[in-house]
Scaffold this motif. Structure first.
Motif, short mmCIF file in Angstrom:
data_model
loop_
_atom_site.label_atom_id
_atom_site.label_comp_id
_atom_site.label_asym_id
_atom_site.label_seq_id
_atom_site.Cartn_x
_atom_site.Cartn_y
_atom_site.Cartn_z
N LYS A 150 56.94 46.92 46.56
CA LYS A 150 56.74 48.18 46.01
C LYS A 150 57.77 48.86 46.56
CE LYS A 150 53.28 51.94 45.10
NZ LYS A 150 52.05 52.42 45.39
N GLU A 151 57.95 49.18 47.59
CA GLU A 151 58.98 49.88 48.60
C GLU A 151 60.26 49.55 48.03
OE1 GLU A 151 58.14 49.01 52.45
OE2 GLU A 151 56.39 50.53 52.59
N TRP A 152 60.55 48.18 47.92
CA TRP A 152 61.83 47.77 47.35
C TRP A 152 62.31 48.24 45.80
CZ3 TRP A 152 64.37 45.14 43.42
CH2 TRP A 152 65.62 44.67 43.99
N ARG A 153 61.19 48.40 45.13
CA ARG A 153 61.25 48.82 43.65
C ARG A 153 61.56 50.45 43.60
NH1 ARG A 153 57.05 45.04 42.76
NH2 ARG A 153 55.26 46.62 42.79
N GLU A 154 60.97 50.99 44.54
CA GLU A 154 60.98 52.57 44.59
C GLU A 154 62.26 52.79 45.26
OE1 GLU A 154 57.87 53.49 47.35
OE2 GLU A 154 56.24 53.54 45.62
N ASP A 155 62.83 52.15 46.19
CA ASP A 155 64.30 52.15 46.62
C ASP A 155 65.33 52.10 45.39
OD1 ASP A 155 66.04 52.82 48.74
OD2 ASP A 155 66.83 50.82 48.52
N GLN A 156 65.08 50.99 44.81
CA GLN A 156 66.07 50.72 43.65
C GLN A 156 65.94 51.60 42.43
OE1 GLN A 156 68.20 47.48 43.47
NE2 GLN A 156 67.59 47.90 45.58
N ARG A 157 64.91 52.00 42.24
CA ARG A 157 64.86 53.34 41.21
C ARG A 157 65.52 54.54 41.60
NH1 ARG A 157 59.06 52.03 41.31
NH2 ARG A 157 58.59 50.35 39.65
#
Length: 270
Positions: A150-157
């Protein structure tokens, strides 16, 4: 040297997706935990990718492994065998969710007074030292993977990458598919899945046999929901791996908790 092992399938499964390696001839021992596939593949015997991955590894180290290879080298040979088996069955290996995969915890008693160990995923290797110290020789890389994903997705966004909203990943299947895409990547988790990059993520090392009293290799089915891994190890030391496993199964059943396959090997050096 006293070796005690335990192996059982979860009540809802017909076969275990864990496997246990006891190679007394070469003094190589290990447990393997196949990751339940997201792809519905079954071979001609009705076995899925998790069962096949765990048993490809076990069979390699039992029948084909040569002691002149290190554990890491052996894991990479078995990993290529896994890749070739998937190719044989026309598995699309470009999609991470299709890959057969297994976690690994292994030790090898060397001739030079050392014990080598190697690990992938959430199988764990615990040590009791002669001075009474309890220590995990490995790190569980699967722990908190959904949180890290989830943190990885947030960072990518934040970087402008188009990724579905979190509501999409509330669907457990989509969450698991995404998690599998983080296999053997930075901030992801480690697993043998036929890909060559696994070589960069194998936890491995050596300890002096003279310093070790007990070693335990265990799959995550033996993790107790109420205790730390160190506390669970102490309970296994006290009652034995068989009694502990049976008691854990009764606790899980009584509290309506999901039961997983269980596998472990405890080696005591006399």
């Amino acid at each position: 040297m006293k070796v005690e092992s335990f192996f059982s399938a979860a009540p809802h499964k017909s076969v275990s997706e864990d496997s246990v390696l006891l190679n007394e001839k070469l003094n190589v021992y290990g447990v393997f935990d196949g990751a339940t596939p997201l792809h519905p593949f079954r071979d001609e015997n009705g076995m899925n990718g998790a069962y096949l991955a765990a048993n490809i590894f076990k069979d390699y180290f039992l029948k084909l492994y040569r002691s002149n290879l290190s554990l890491v080298e052996g894991i990479m040979v078995a990993n290529r065998m896994l890749r070739d088996y998937m190719k044989k069955y026309n598995v699309n290996q470009e999609k991470s969710e299709n890959l057969w995969s297994t976690c690994v915890a292994m030790i090898k008693i060397e001739n030079n007074g050392k014990i080598s160990f190697a690990q992938l995923g959430d199988c764990m290797i615990m040590a009791e030292y002669q001075n009474g110290m309890i220590k995990a020789l490995t790190r569980d890389t699967v722990k908190d993977i959904s949180k890290r994903a989830k943190e990885w997705r947030e960072d990518q966004r934040k970087q402008g990458v188009k990724i579905a909203d979190e509501e999409y990943f509330q669907d457990i299947t989509q969450q698991l598919i995404f998690n599998r895409s983080l296999a053997n990547k930075q901030d992801g988790y480690t697993v043998a899945n036929g890909k060559e990059e696994v070589v960069n993520y194998i936890q491995h090392g050596q300890v002096n046999i003279s310093e070790i009293k007990t070693l335990l290799m265990m799959t995550d089915g033996l993790f107790h929901p109420q205790f730390s891994i160190e506390e669970s190890f102490k309970k296994i030391l006290k009652s034995g791996i068989n009694s502990y496993s049976n008691e854990l199964g009764h606790f899980e059943k009584k509290n309506n908790l999901r039961q997983d396959d269980k596998a472990g090997i405890m080696i005591q050096f006399m």
